[in-house]
Design a protein around this motif. Structure first.
Motif, PDB file in Angstrom:
ATOM      1  N   LYS B 136      15.416  56.326  11.184  1.00 34.58           N
ATOM      2  CA  LYS B 136      15.582  56.452   9.741  1.00 34.58           C
ATOM      3  C   LYS B 136      16.513  57.618   9.457  1.00 34.58           C
ATOM      4  CE  LYS B 136      13.055  57.103   5.428  1.00 34.58           C
ATOM      5  NZ  LYS B 136      13.900  58.172   4.900  1.00 34.58           N
ATOM      6  N   ILE B 137      17.518  57.371   8.604  1.00 32.68           N
ATOM      7  CA  ILE B 137      18.446  58.464   8.270  1.00 32.68           C
ATOM      8  C   ILE B 137      17.961  59.182   7.018  1.00 32.68           C
ATOM      9  CG2 ILE B 137      20.440  57.314   9.269  1.00 32.68           C
ATOM     10  CD1 ILE B 137      21.368  56.712   6.400  1.00 32.68           C
ATOM     11  N   LYS B 138      18.487  60.396   6.841  1.00 36.42           N
ATOM     12  CA  LYS B 138      18.097  61.203   5.686  1.00 36.42           C
ATOM     13  C   LYS B 138      18.614  60.552   4.412  1.00 36.42           C
ATOM     14  CE  LYS B 138      18.079  65.379   8.414  1.00 36.42           C
ATOM     15  NZ  LYS B 138      18.914  66.347   9.088  1.00 36.42           N
ATOM     16  N   GLU B 139      17.872  60.733   3.345  1.00 39.82           N
ATOM     17  CA  GLU B 139      18.329  60.172   2.071  1.00 39.82           C
ATOM     18  C   GLU B 139      19.191  61.189   1.352  1.00 39.82           C
ATOM     19  OE1 GLU B 139      15.226  58.374  -0.249  1.00 39.82           O
ATOM     20  OE2 GLU B 139      14.053  57.982   1.564  1.00 39.82           O
ATOM     21  N   GLY B 140      20.096  60.678   0.551  1.00 36.51           N
ATOM     22  CA  GLY B 140      20.916  61.586  -0.254  1.00 36.51           C
ATOM     23  C   GLY B 140      22.100  62.195   0.485  1.00 36.51           C
ATOM     24  N   VAL B 141      22.464  61.614   1.606  1.00 32.28           N
ATOM     25  CA  VAL B 141      23.660  62.116   2.293  1.00 32.28           C
ATOM     26  C   VAL B 141      24.881  61.528   1.598  1.00 32.28           C
ATOM     27  CG1 VAL B 141      24.966  62.114   4.441  1.00 32.28           C
ATOM     28  CG2 VAL B 141      22.463  62.269   4.491  1.00 32.28           C
ATOM     29  N   MET B 142      25.739  62.379   1.096  1.00 33.34           N
ATOM     30  CA  MET B 142      26.896  61.893   0.341  1.00 33.34           C
ATOM     31  C   MET B 142      28.160  61.935   1.177  1.00 33.34           C
ATOM     32  SD  MET B 142      25.142  61.390  -2.272  1.00 33.34           S
ATOM     33  CE  MET B 142      25.999  61.132  -3.807  1.00 33.34           C
ATOM     34  N   PHE B 143      28.939  60.871   1.055  1.00 34.12           N
ATOM     35  CA  PHE B 143      30.271  60.897   1.649  1.00 34.12           C
ATOM     36  C   PHE B 143      31.185  61.726   0.745  1.00 34.12           C
ATOM     37  CE2 PHE B 143      29.906  58.326   5.256  1.00 34.12           C
ATOM     38  CZ  PHE B 143      29.088  57.253   4.988  1.00 34.12           C
ATOM     39  N   HIS B 144      32.347  62.081   1.260  1.00 33.89           N
ATOM     40  CA  HIS B 144      33.250  62.934   0.493  1.00 33.89           C
ATOM     41  C   HIS B 144      33.758  62.276  -0.784  1.00 33.89           C
ATOM     42  CE1 HIS B 144      34.216  64.789   4.690  1.00 33.89           C
ATOM     43  NE2 HIS B 144      33.127  65.312   4.187  1.00 33.89           N
ATOM     44  N   ASN B 145      33.610  60.953  -0.881  1.00 33.66           N
ATOM     45  CA  ASN B 145      34.065  60.287  -2.097  1.00 33.66           C
ATOM     46  C   ASN B 145      32.926  60.078  -3.077  1.00 33.66           C
ATOM     47  OD1 ASN B 145      32.580  58.336  -0.826  1.00 33.66           O
ATOM     48  ND2 ASN B 145      34.269  56.896  -0.540  1.00 33.66           N
ATOM     49  N   GLY B 146      31.781  60.695  -2.786  1.00 29.77           N
ATOM     50  CA  GLY B 146      30.679  60.619  -3.730  1.00 29.77           C
ATOM     51  C   GLY B 146      29.681  59.506  -3.480  1.00 29.77           C
ATOM     52  N   ASN B 147      29.996  58.593  -2.584  1.00 32.45           N
ATOM     53  CA  ASN B 147      29.054  57.504  -2.310  1.00 32.45           C
ATOM     54  C   ASN B 147      27.953  57.955  -1.378  1.00 32.45           C
ATOM     55  OD1 ASN B 147      30.718  55.909  -3.805  1.00 32.45           O
ATOM     56  ND2 ASN B 147      31.665  54.902  -2.049  1.00 32.45           N
ATOM     57  N   GLU B 148      26.768  57.342  -1.541  1.00 34.56           N
ATOM     58  CA  GLU B 148      25.662  57.736  -0.690  1.00 34.56           C
ATOM     59  C   GLU B 148      25.669  56.898   0.589  1.00 34.56           C
ATOM     60  OE1 GLU B 148      21.831  56.914  -2.128  1.00 34.56           O
ATOM     61  OE2 GLU B 148      20.823  58.245  -0.719  1.00 34.56           O
ATOM     62  N   MET B 149      25.250  57.525   1.676  1.00 38.25           N
ATOM     63  CA  MET B 149      25.205  56.821   2.950  1.00 38.25           C
ATOM     64  C   MET B 149      23.943  55.965   3.027  1.00 38.25           C
ATOM     65  SD  MET B 149      25.019  58.372   6.806  1.00 38.25           S
ATOM     66  CE  MET B 149      26.519  59.282   6.692  1.00 38.25           C
ATOM     67  N   THR B 150      24.121  54.730   3.428  1.00 37.46           N
ATOM     68  CA  THR B 150      22.956  53.854   3.582  1.00 37.46           C
ATOM     69  C   THR B 150      22.984  53.233   4.973  1.00 37.46           C
ATOM     70  OG1 THR B 150      24.084  51.860   2.864  1.00 37.46           O
ATOM     71  CG2 THR B 150      23.083  53.236   1.152  1.00 37.46           C
ATOM     72  N   SER B 151      21.950  52.467   5.270  1.00 41.51           N
ATOM     73  CA  SER B 151      21.886  51.853   6.590  1.00 41.51           C
ATOM     74  C   SER B 151      23.005  50.829   6.786  1.00 41.51           C
ATOM     75  CB  SER B 151      20.520  51.193   6.808  1.00 41.51           C
ATOM     76  OG  SER B 151      20.226  50.355   5.710  1.00 41.51           O
ATOM     77  N   GLU B 152      23.540  50.337   5.694  1.00 39.76           N
ATOM     78  CA  GLU B 152      24.709  49.439   5.778  1.00 39.76           C
ATOM     79  C   GLU B 152      25.827  50.123   6.531  1.00 39.76           C
ATOM     80  OE1 GLU B 152      24.290  45.747   3.653  1.00 39.76           O
ATOM     81  OE2 GLU B 152      26.190  46.588   4.308  1.00 39.76           O
ATOM     82  N   ASP B 153      26.058  51.394   6.128  1.00 41.07           N
ATOM     83  CA  ASP B 153      27.136  52.149   6.768  1.00 41.07           C
ATOM     84  C   ASP B 153      26.836  52.370   8.239  1.00 41.07           C
ATOM     85  OD1 ASP B 153      26.920  53.917   3.761  1.00 41.07           O
ATOM     86  OD2 ASP B 153      28.661  52.696   4.315  1.00 41.07           O
ATOM     87  N   VAL B 154      25.537  52.624   8.541  1.00 39.86           N
ATOM     88  CA  VAL B 154      25.172  52.889   9.937  1.00 39.86           C
ATOM     89  C   VAL B 154      25.431  51.651  10.790  1.00 39.86           C
ATOM     90  CG1 VAL B 154      23.297  53.496  11.488  1.00 39.86           C
ATOM     91  CG2 VAL B 154      23.454  54.589   9.259  1.00 39.86           C
ATOM     92  N   GLU B 159      28.487  48.968  14.904  1.00 39.15           N
ATOM     93  CA  GLU B 159      29.067  47.702  15.362  1.00 39.15           C
ATOM     94  C   GLU B 159      30.567  47.852  15.559  1.00 39.15           C
ATOM     95  OE1 GLU B 159      27.763  44.868  12.493  1.00 39.15           O
ATOM     96  OE2 GLU B 159      25.937  44.419  13.616  1.00 39.15           O
ATOM     97  N   ARG B 160      31.196  48.585  14.655  1.00 35.02           N
ATOM     98  CA  ARG B 160      32.645  48.798  14.776  1.00 35.02           C
ATOM     99  C   ARG B 160      32.963  49.556  16.059  1.00 35.02           C
ATOM    100  NH1 ARG B 160      36.552  52.772  13.214  1.00 35.02           N
ATOM    101  NH2 ARG B 160      38.506  51.817  12.526  1.00 35.02           N
ATOM    102  N   SER B 161      32.074  50.517  16.379  1.00 39.49           N
ATOM    103  CA  SER B 161      32.311  51.329  17.569  1.00 39.49           C
ATOM    104  C   SER B 161      32.390  50.471  18.819  1.00 39.49           C
ATOM    105  CB  SER B 161      31.195  52.370  17.691  1.00 39.49           C
ATOM    106  OG  SER B 161      31.203  52.941  18.959  1.00 39.49           O
ATOM    107  N   ILE B 162      31.527  49.466  18.872  1.00 41.20           N
ATOM    108  CA  ILE B 162      31.501  48.619  20.062  1.00 41.20           C
ATOM    109  C   ILE B 162      32.803  47.838  20.185  1.00 41.20           C
ATOM    110  CG2 ILE B 162      30.229  46.777  21.221  1.00 41.20           C
ATOM    111  CD1 ILE B 162      27.772  47.717  19.772  1.00 41.20           C
ATOM    112  N   GLU B 163      33.464  47.611  19.049  1.00 41.00           N
ATOM    113  CA  GLU B 163      34.693  46.828  19.069  1.00 41.00           C
ATOM    114  C   GLU B 163      35.934  47.670  19.368  1.00 41.00           C
ATOM    115  OE1 GLU B 163      34.845  43.338  17.599  1.00 41.00           O
ATOM    116  OE2 GLU B 163      32.819  43.584  18.360  1.00 41.00           O
TER     117      GLU B 163
END
Lengths: 308, 541, 298
Positions: B136-154, B159-163
């Motif tokens: 589980k990732i921490k809640e409220g982690v913001m990207f530099h553009n203001g968007n919040e990080m979610t498990s979608e990003d994870v 998956e991108r890394s594997i490619e």
């Protein structure tokens, strides 16, 4: 006059075409599989084959050259094999730095060499002349990378006056520009001196002297511009030497120009980048020669007369 | 004669001639000087204004320790020995680009200076089964553009890394990633893999904003979640990053306002830049300049034993290195003392096996420099007159090592050619097995498996198994050690491994270098891990 | 005493002319102090190259590493000090002379023969042939010589052979131009017409009549170009595109030594001086030759 300029501009085109073909051909002799290089080695045999087809590496050199030229017209010089960034963006970012360096060097060289050449000629065989000429000869014999290192030892290490690397502000330009300028200065000084010597011997100079014109004015009004004519050609030639020297000087001074980019790309076997760098050098050199030729024609009325 | 022609022209023309000359002269001088005076064009960024970032600040001299620090320098400059290759954390596999990636991005876990893993983005984690990891990732982690990080990003990032070709080895063990809820993911590995969490500390496992990456910006203006935001990358010259005031982890905020990474390939120039104050830290100090930094009052030398083993690898698939005796002969023929003196000026110790002595289960071999023994073995192997081969490597330091090995091998009748390549090209070729022998260094992550599997497991020929060793016993030992959960047992397996593999001698281990960093004495927060300069966000005056 | 009258026939004419030209040139060359200095220097380098084995053994002294004695400054044992591997720098410079001179001479020979061939043809036949050859040369000349050499070596791979090829090829257009100009200056002379009238074949005319009488500027140019070739060898080796280790070459010695310039400046100083002096000597000789051969100064 305009006809001359147009004619020279038009001649530039086939020359540039020839240059790009020559360089492309030479570089195509490089061994190695570019497709494998781009994908890295975890790639499968199939994907490498596929990429080879897609990028046309299986086509004969002529065809590949044709494609390259087509892309070149739209400003696409391909992508770096190692960083994936476009060659054009890298080259356009780095070229102004080399431009700064070489133009400062030529400016310095002209500033120093013309007065010295003139004075040497007017005081032929004096101590000033002899010392000057010895310095000039030594100057063209010093390899720029060695000169650069010696200057770093003296001015950066022992005296701490100038930085030895990087491109932060005016101070960091001085040592590399000076290093580059030395060989050019030597060459231009010698030419300036010998053409000045020739001019001084002319009848009209004696006439002016007889008329009582002051020595300074003779030089200023009559001798100088005529003596400068051959010097201009040399300046153009020296620029080519400078471009070559830039490669070495930029390495020694960690200057982020296109010369250093070329060396790094060669070490990386990053062929599109090497190609891009050489082409930029060739184009720059040709343009400078063109400018010099035009200037020469502009100034030497004989050529102008031919075209009127 | 022709010059009389000029004289005879009307006065007007003569004047113009002169004007042209003067004009050209002045023009070239002015252009040259102006060009030199102006600062290089800054790349436009959509970020907040960079007006605060003036050139002057980075050249400010550090304040003396005794003075009242009214004006503490807020920006620091770090010298790198080569340019970064990519701003995409999944687009590179080198330590320079990694240093920048660690400032701009976060991963689920990170390494502390003792090289133990600690949570970075991860808030909690559990392992429901041998092959399943729920994080589980921490809640409220913001990207530099203001968007919040979610498990979608994870999920997207992993998956991108594997490619991505340059980092696909990092998460090679991952089978699948599922989203459990907005902040939780479940990762399934292909087999039971005890050191899995260590894979997540790699820069290649950085968490990227899905939206940004899909927007096609190609990392020209990268958006991450890290303690610093991107300002500019002047190719070949510098990378500049700026403190992120909204960083989620208040304990690990960036300390300096701005960090500039200056690219200075010349070793001597880096030291000079440090001494004149142009840079505040030199990441890889040229070993021959170590005494200068030590002696200078305003500079400080940092040294720490690394886990990096520099080694001479032989391509076990190519003759004559298919012969074990030949490989063993090489272990006797190479003078490691000489190499250590020249290459690292004694800042390190001899390597006697494939891993650094600090690693779990280490056991030293007993090879030593013995030319006679080497010749004997060569003769036994059928090469009494030696043979000829090539050494491939990259970088000035390794070039010196190559030259010494060349001289050493000459003594036993082996002639060698040295082939120097640029780093990326070198690695690519090494992975392909195009070399006969090579010289390389590998920094180990804390778990031995993270080094042994990529380097010596037969399945990784074509990957990082540069010696291309294909030995069933080696494979067996690696796998059983990896799956063994009892620490003592594991140690025993690794002991056996070291004994066996050094007998097989696929490589000649050379030395374990100390990481050497030179910095301004007034800097605080300079930390070294076994890999080098660490936790750069903590450095400040 | 009656003066002996020299009988001259057509066959001997060229030889006689050459002999007295050479003697004449030598006499005038001797007058220039700088040219003499240059000659002395180049003879010194030639001796170093030829007698290198008498000064030190190649494998024992120039190549063998002696780590204990590394980074020593100039001393009685090691006149120019030792490098980072403990090798004697003086001996390495001596053996390096062989490489610089060898590459310089060979590359200039390549450029002279190929470039000279095309230049002679272009000059002699004129017309379309001249035009085409000149256009092609313009293309090659659009790339600065060093850069062209770098590109060629980059493509072919670094080695001494490729170095000679690259520098040679890059200098072809320059030689072509000089030979062409020289041919042009002579081809309309009467003795050429006479030879043609007799029915002599073209290549005989070019080789036996045109070229020998136009050698002066070509020789000067070639001398100066050996100087630039030595510089180019060092430059290319400096960036790693030339001679490979452990072969001692001045440029690569400078390159590996530059990490040590702080405390062991001698590693960089002496090879650099070797480059400067060898190039300078050839420049001095070239200048002196140019003055000695210049008809205007007779």
């Amino acid at each position: 006059m305009l006809k001359y300029i147009l004619k020279r501009l038009l001649m530039l085109i086939p020359v540039m075409l020839g240059v790009t073909f020559l360089v492309y051909f030479i570089i195509s002799l490089t061994p190695g599989d570019p497709a494998a290089m781009i994908l890295g080695t975890s790639a499968t045999q199939e994907s490498v084959e596929a990429l080879r087809e897609e990028m046309g590496f299986n086509d004969p050199t002529i065809v590949q050259y044709g494609n390259y030229m087509k892309n070149l017209l739209t400003g696409d010089m391909g992508r770096s094999y190692s960083t994936g960034k476009t060659v054009l963006s890298e080259v356009t970012q780095r070229f102004p730095n080399t431009f700064k360096l070489t133009f400062s060097a030529i400016g310095l060289a002209i500033l120093i060499s013309i007065p010295i050449g003139v004075i040497s000629a007017t005081r032929q065989y004096s101590i000033f002349d002899n010392v000057g000429m010895i310095f000039a000869l030594v100057g063209i014999s010093m390899p720029s990378f060695w000169t650069g290192l010696m200057l770093i030892i003296l001015f950066s290490l022992k005296l701490g006056w100038f930085p030895s690397s990087g491109m932060e502000g005016f101070k960091s330009l001085i040592l590399p520009a000076f290093t580059l300028a030395i060989a050019a200065t030597a060459g231009i000084t010698r030419t300036m001196r010998s053409s000045m010597l020739e001019v001084i011997r002319q009848d009209y100079i004696s006439t002016a002297k007889a008329k009582g014109v002051s020595k300074f004015n003779i030089i200023k009004k009559h001798a100088l511009k005529n003596a400068l004519i051959p010097a201009i050609t040399v300046i153009g030639l020296q620029f080519g030497v400078l471009l070559g020297g830039a490669v070495l000087t930029e390495t020694v001074f960690s200057w982020p120009g296109i010369g250093r980019l070329m060396v790094e790309s060669i070490q990386r076997k990053d062929t599109p980048m090497v190609l891009g760098c050489v082409i930029v050098f060739a184009v720059a050199f040709s343009i400078v020669n063109l400018v010099v030729d035009i200037l020469y024609a502009f100034i030497d009325p004989r050529i102008r007369a031919d075209y009127n | 004669m022709p010059f009389k022609y000029i004289l005879k022209n009307r006065k007007g023309e003569v004047k113009m001639l002169r004007k042209v000359f003067v004009f050209m002269l002045v023009l070239s001088l002015v252009v040259g000087m102006l060009a030199g005076c102006s600062s290089p064009a800054e790349e436009e960024t959509p970020e907040e204004s960079t007006e605060e970032a003036s050139m002057e600040e980075t050249e400010e001299e550090a304040t003396e320790e005794g003075e009242e620090a009214v004006e503490v320098q807020t920006d620091i400059a770090i010298a790198l020995n080569s340019d970064i290759t990519s701003l995409d954390p999944q687009g590179h596999n080198d330590t320079k680009s990694e240093a920048v990636s660690f400032l701009l991005f976060n991963r689920l876990f990170r390494l502390n200076t003792d090289f133990e893993y600690v949570p970075d983005l991860a808030e909690s984690w559990e392992q429901p089964s041998d092959t399943e990891w729920v994080i589980k990732i921490k809640e409220g982690v913001m990207f530099h553009n203001g968007n919040e990080m979610t498990s979608e990003d994870v999920k997207f990032s992993l998956e991108r890394s594997i490619e991505q070709p340059k980092v696909e080895h990092v998460l090679a063990e991952v089978e699948s990633i599922e989203i459990v809820d907005d902040y939780t993911v479940k990762i399934t590995t292909k087999t039971a893999f005890a050191p899995f969490l260590y894979s997540l500390v790699h820069a290649g496992a950085s968490i990227l904003p899905k939206e940004y990456v899909e927007s096609g910006d190609e990392f020209k203006n990268p958006i991450g979640s890290g303690p610093y935001t991107f300002v500019e990358w002047v190719s070949g010259d510098k990378v500049v990053v700026k403190k992120n005031p909204d960083y989620f982890d208040a304990d690990n905020m960036g300390q300096s306002e701005m960090i500039t990474f200056r690219v200075i390939p010349e070793g001597a120039s880096r030291t000079i830049a440090l001494e004149t104050g142009e840079v505040d830290v030199v990441q890889e100090l040229a070993t021959m300049d170590m005494n200068k930094v030590e002696d200078a009052d305003d500079l400080k030398l940092y040294e720490k034993a690394s886990t990096r083993v520099d080694f001479f690898a032989m391509n076990n698939e190519k003759e004559p290195f298919t012969n074990q005796k030949v490989r063993q002969a090489m272990n006797y023929a190479i003078n490691k003392d000489a190499i250590m003196t020249v290459a690292i000026e004694g800042a390190g110790e001899e390597a006697k096996s494939v891993l650094a002595p600090s690693m779990l289960g280490y056991k030293a071999s007993d090879y030593e420099y013995n030319v006679e023994k080497a010749k004997e073995l060569l003769a036994e192997a059928g090469y009494p007159d030696g043979f000829s081969t090539t050494i491939t490597t990259s970088g000035d330091d390794r070039k010196r090592i190559a030259e010494i090995i060349q001289a050493n091998l000459m003594e036993v009748g082996i002639t060698t050619e040295i082939d120097m390549l640029e780093w990326g090209t070198f690695i690519d070729m090494a992975m392909e097995g195009g070399h006969e022998t090579l010289i390389l260094g590998w920094t180990s992550n804390p778990d031995p498996d993270a080094t042994l599997t990529p380097l010596y497991y037969s399945g990784n020929i074509g990957g990082f198994n540069f010696s291309r060793i294909d030995d069933p016993k080696v494979d067996e030992l690696i796998i059983s050690a990896r799956e063994e959960l009892d620490l003592e047992e594991r140690k025993a397996i690794y002991n056996e491994f070291h004994e066996y593999i050094m007998d097989q001698a696929p490589i000649v281990p050379l030395f374990v270098k100390n990481n050497v960093v030179g910095a301004n004495a007034g800097l605080k927060g300079v930390e070294l891990s076994p890999q080098g300069l660490w936790n750069i966000e903590k450095i400040h005056y | 005493m009656a003066e002996k009258i020299k009988t001259v026939n057509l066959k001997n004419k060229n030889e006689v002319a050459k002999r007295s030209l050479m003697a004449d040139t030598w006499r005038r060359l001797k007058k220039s102090k700088t040219a003499i200095l240059g000659l002395m220097l180049i003879v010194m380098f030639l001796c170093m190259a030829i007698f290198a084995p008498l000064i030190g053994d190649y494998n024992e002294d120039a190549l063998k590493m002696n780590i204990i004695e590394r980074l020593q400054g100039p001393s009685l044992d090691h006149w120019f000090g030792t490098d980072e591997f403990g090798r004697d720098i003086f001996i390495r410079i001596v053996y390096g002379t062989r490489i610089s001179l060898f590459v310089g001479l060979i590359s200039v020979s390549i450029a002279l023969s190929i470039g000279g061939f095309f230049g002679a043809i272009a000059g002699y036949y004129g017309g379309q042939i001249d035009h085409v050859i000149m256009r092609i040369l313009d293309v090659i000349l659009a790339i600065p010589v060093i850069l062209l050499a770098i590109t060629i070596v980059a493509a072919l791979g670094p080695s001494m052979l490729n170095l000679m090829i690259a520098i040679g090829v890059a200098n072809i257009p320059g030689f072509a131009r000089v030979v062409r100009a020289a041919v042009l200056s002579v081809k309309d002379e009467e003795f050429i017409e006479a030879a043609k009238a007799i029915g002599a074949k073209d290549h005989i005319i070019i080789l036996k009549h045109v070229l020998p009488n136009s050698m002066a500027p070509i020789i000067v140019y070639a001398t100066l170009k050996v100087a630039t070739a030595i510089m180019a060898t060092a430059s290319l080796s400096f960036i790693g595109l030339g001679v490979q280790p452990p072969t001692p070459e001045w440029g690569s010695m400078l390159s590996s030594g530059r990490a040590y310039i702080r405390d062991q400046m001698h590693i960089v100083l002496f090879p650099g001086l070797a480059i400067v002096l060898s190039v300078l000597s050839l420049n001095l000789i070239g200048d002196g030759l140019r003055d000695a051969l210049d008809p205007k100064l007779k």
